[in-house]
Design an enzyme around this catalytic site. Structure first.
Site, mmCIF file in Angstrom:
data_model
loop_
_atom_site.group_PDB
_atom_site.id
_atom_site.type_symbol
_atom_site.label_atom_id
_atom_site.label_comp_id
_atom_site.label_asym_id
_atom_site.label_seq_id
_atom_site.Cartn_x
_atom_site.Cartn_y
_atom_site.Cartn_z
ATOM 1 C CB CYS A 18 14.571 -17.962 -11.742
ATOM 2 S SG CYS A 18 13.776 -19.491 -12.248
ATOM 3 N N GLY A 44 15.845 -19.040 -5.543
ATOM 4 C CA GLY A 44 15.796 -20.361 -6.144
ATOM 5 C C GLY A 44 16.844 -21.265 -5.550
ATOM 6 C CG ASN A 119 12.995 -13.893 -12.242
ATOM 7 O OD1 ASN A 119 13.013 -12.803 -11.695
ATOM 8 N ND2 ASN A 119 12.165 -14.854 -11.848
ATOM 9 N N GLY A 120 10.959 -15.528 -14.578
ATOM 10 C CA GLY A 120 9.604 -15.188 -15.023
ATOM 11 C C GLY A 120 8.937 -16.415 -15.589
ATOM 12 C CE1 TYR A 259 7.953 -16.000 1.522
ATOM 13 C CE2 TYR A 259 8.127 -16.201 -0.864
ATOM 14 C CZ TYR A 259 8.357 -16.707 0.395
ATOM 15 O OH TYR A 259 8.992 -17.905 0.545
HETATM 16 P P1 AMP Z 1 0.860 -21.850 3.255
HETATM 17 O O1 AMP Z 1 1.391 -22.670 4.372
HETATM 18 O O2 AMP Z 1 0.667 -22.680 1.992
HETATM 19 O O3 AMP Z 1 -0.345 -21.039 3.601
HETATM 20 O O4 AMP Z 1 2.008 -20.823 2.848
HETATM 21 C C1 AMP Z 1 2.132 -19.586 3.474
HETATM 22 C C2 AMP Z 1 3.548 -19.368 3.907
HETATM 23 O O5 AMP Z 1 4.430 -19.612 2.814
HETATM 24 C C3 AMP Z 1 3.779 -17.941 4.356
HETATM 25 O O6 AMP Z 1 4.406 -17.999 5.621
HETATM 26 C C4 AMP Z 1 4.675 -17.323 3.330
HETATM 27 O O7 AMP Z 1 5.750 -16.627 3.929
HETATM 28 C C5 AMP Z 1 5.202 -18.468 2.523
HETATM 29 N N1 AMP Z 1 5.037 -18.226 1.063
HETATM 30 C C6 AMP Z 1 4.171 -17.430 0.440
HETATM 31 N N2 AMP Z 1 4.326 -17.479 -0.890
HETATM 32 C C7 AMP Z 1 5.321 -18.337 -1.119
HETATM 33 C C8 AMP Z 1 5.974 -18.812 -2.289
HETATM 34 N N3 AMP Z 1 5.606 -18.401 -3.489
HETATM 35 N N4 AMP Z 1 6.970 -19.711 -2.145
HETATM 36 C C9 AMP Z 1 7.351 -20.147 -0.937
HETATM 37 N N5 AMP Z 1 6.781 -19.739 0.215
HETATM 38 C C10 AMP Z 1 5.774 -18.850 0.142
#
Ligand code: AMP
Length: 485
Positions: A18, A44, A119-120, A259
């Site tokens: 969030c 979000g 947020n959290g 990220y």
């Molecule tokens: P995956 O396809 O499940 O391995 O997700 C990895 C990809 O999702 C990477 O390209 C990240 O940039 C992105 N990512 C990593 N953490 C998150 C997150 N918490 N929420 C949304 N996207 C994420």
């Protein structure tokens, strides 16, 4: 904030991130809040809400969907009259999203109206909720955040800040809060300072926001980050700071840098973009490989790939192009279409990868789905070799502090070693930055008792708080309600 799940082990509901914003002492506070939420939209996309106070009444608007879809109309903003306002954007990938869970939450307390945005993620919310329900509390939502207003009501005495403090002393976990009471905006950071929250100024108005990009959008200047464990009370007499918690070691979420936050934000006085570039450079030093081209997985992999390329002295190219017009809500009707679906979001740029030894740089591998599809695509576009470099250590543990990570059984790195992962993803080589390398890039020695540390539980499993709700396996009583959302 997080939607509580009916079973403690049902992690499909623990998926919320969030952004929060608050402003006090300005005409059209809600219009400023709309802009702030626009800048925080990446934190979000599922729902947004604003509550303003005009000296007499609270005015609220909450909707499912993007800020631009619901807060662009003059009519909506005009109705949100007031010189003080708070707002929230909410993200959840699965689980019901229903209007009663959209923040800011509002409670009519003995001491007056009180709106709250979080947020959290609280780690003892269910245990507290069970207790409160036994004592007669009637919960309106299924979010963890609502226990805070019930604890305030149950306090039975004190002004709004005293009641909030009493409630906070009972909760565990990660929380950056903004709250709106009658003639007052309040900001809170949990004692570990896991999630960001900072303060800005615009003329005589004071602003609270998750990230500096939300200050930039309204032309406000950055003042400072709130300290871990700090409560800031903003009203007509100015800004007052309270620190009611015993001092703990700072544990800011390192994944915000890797990220989650926007690269044009600074958190804790440290540019997110620069942090990502430094991590990329460290990754190149630790895990360099002969190659012709460094290609980021857009958008989040871009700064790390730049840092990597500059350090390695290898050309940086946009070998994958992202389509920005694809909604995350696209529903793939059949398996065949779902399989094709990947190219909706990314496509390989043949001109830059054909016949080349390519290093792909991304920020993380969660389930491995993205990497696998991207590698396939780059190979299909003619790449001679494909190496993958990741600007975080392997994600081996779930986050219980407000970042969306699936349960451990779905985390590729929790189930496989790096060699197995490389095979699954289909690369010629795979390497992650080490945890020590990550700390080196951030300029902090790891686990130094005298220096602020980061929360890195998703990479190490070292959770800095107790996880009361995770270890409690008793059945939960949360009734499910479907609304006309
Ligand atoms: P995956 O396809 O499940 O391995 O997700 C990895 C990809 O999702 C990477 O390209 C990240 O940039 C992105 N990512 C990593 N953490 C998150 C997150 N918490 N929420 C949304 N996207 C994420």
């Amino acid at each position: 904030m997080t939607q509580l799940s009916t079973h403690p082990w049902d992690d499909d509901h623990l998926k919320e991130e969030c952004g929060v914003f608050g402003i006090y002492g300005i005409d059209e506070a809600a219009a400023h809040t709309v802009l702030g939420l626009h800048a925080l939209q990446h934190r979000g996309q599922e729902a947004a809400g604003i509550v303003a106070f005009d000296g007499h009444r609270f005015n609220a608007h909450r909707e499912l969907g993007h800020v631009a879809d619901h807060f662009s109309s003059g009519k909506v903003v005009e109705r949100l009259k007031g010189y003080a306002s708070i707002g929230h954007v909410r993200y959840s990938t699965t689980g019901e999203t229903i209007l009663r869970n959209v923040q800011p939450l509002f409670a009519d307390l003995e001491v007056g109206g009180f709106a709250l945005a979080h947020n959290g993620n609280l780690t003892n919310a269910y245990a507290l909720r069970r207790d409160l329900v036994r004592r007669g509390s009637l919960f309106q939502s299924t979010t963890d955040t609502e226990v805070i207003t019930h604890l305030m009501a149950a306090a039975g005495r004190g002004d709004v800040v005293e009641r909030l403090t009493e409630a906070l002393l009972q909760i565990e976990g990660a929380y950056s809060l903004v709250a709106l009471a009658e003639d007052m905006v309040i900001g809170v950071r949990d004692p570990l300072g896991v999630r960001p929250l900072l303060m800005g100024k615009l003329g005589s108005a004071t602003i609270l926001a998750s990230e500096t990009c939300a200050l930039d959008i309204i032309g406000a200047t950055y003042v400072r980050d709130l300290d871990p464990g700090e409560i800031v009370v903003i009203d007509h007499s100015g800004v007052r700071s309270i620190k009611p918690f015993p001092k703990r070691q700072h544990r800011f979420c390192i994944f915000e840098y890797i990220y989650f936050a926007r690269p044009d934000s600074s958190l804790e006085g440290y540019s997110v973009y620069e942090a990502r570039k430094r991590i990329g450079a460290e990754l190149a030093r630790e895990n360099g490989v002969p190659a012709d081209v460094i290609v980021p997985v857009p958008d989040s992999g871009v700064p790390a790939a730049l840092g990597y390329a500059q350090e390695a002295g290898i050309p940086f190219e946009l070998g994958i192009i992202r389509n920005h017009y694809v909604g995350r809500t696209f529903i793939e009707p059949t398996d065949h279409i779902r399989h094709l679906g990947v190219r909706l979001k990314h496509n390989a740029n043949r001109a830059k990868v054909d016949g080349k030894r390519v290093v792909l740089v991304d920020d993380s591998i969660v389930r491995g789905t993205t990497s696998k599809k991207i590698v396939e695509m780059v190979r299909a576009a003619g790449a001679k070799e494909v190496h993958m470099r990741i600007s975080s250590p392997p994600t081996t543990h779930s986050c219980f502090y407000g970042i969306d990570t699936p349960e451990r059984s779905k985390l590729l790195a929790a189930q496989h070693n790096v060699a197995e992962m490389a095979k699954i993803i289909g690369v010629d080589s795979l390497a992650f930055i080490s945890i020590d390398g990550l700390y080196r890039a951030m300029g902090q020695p790891r686990r130094d008792p005298d220096k602020p540390q980061y929360c890195d539980a998703c990479f190490t499993g070292e959770y800095p708080t107790t996880l009361t709700d995770q270890t409690d396996n008793s059945p939960r009583q949360l009734s499910l309600l479907t609304e006309n959302a």
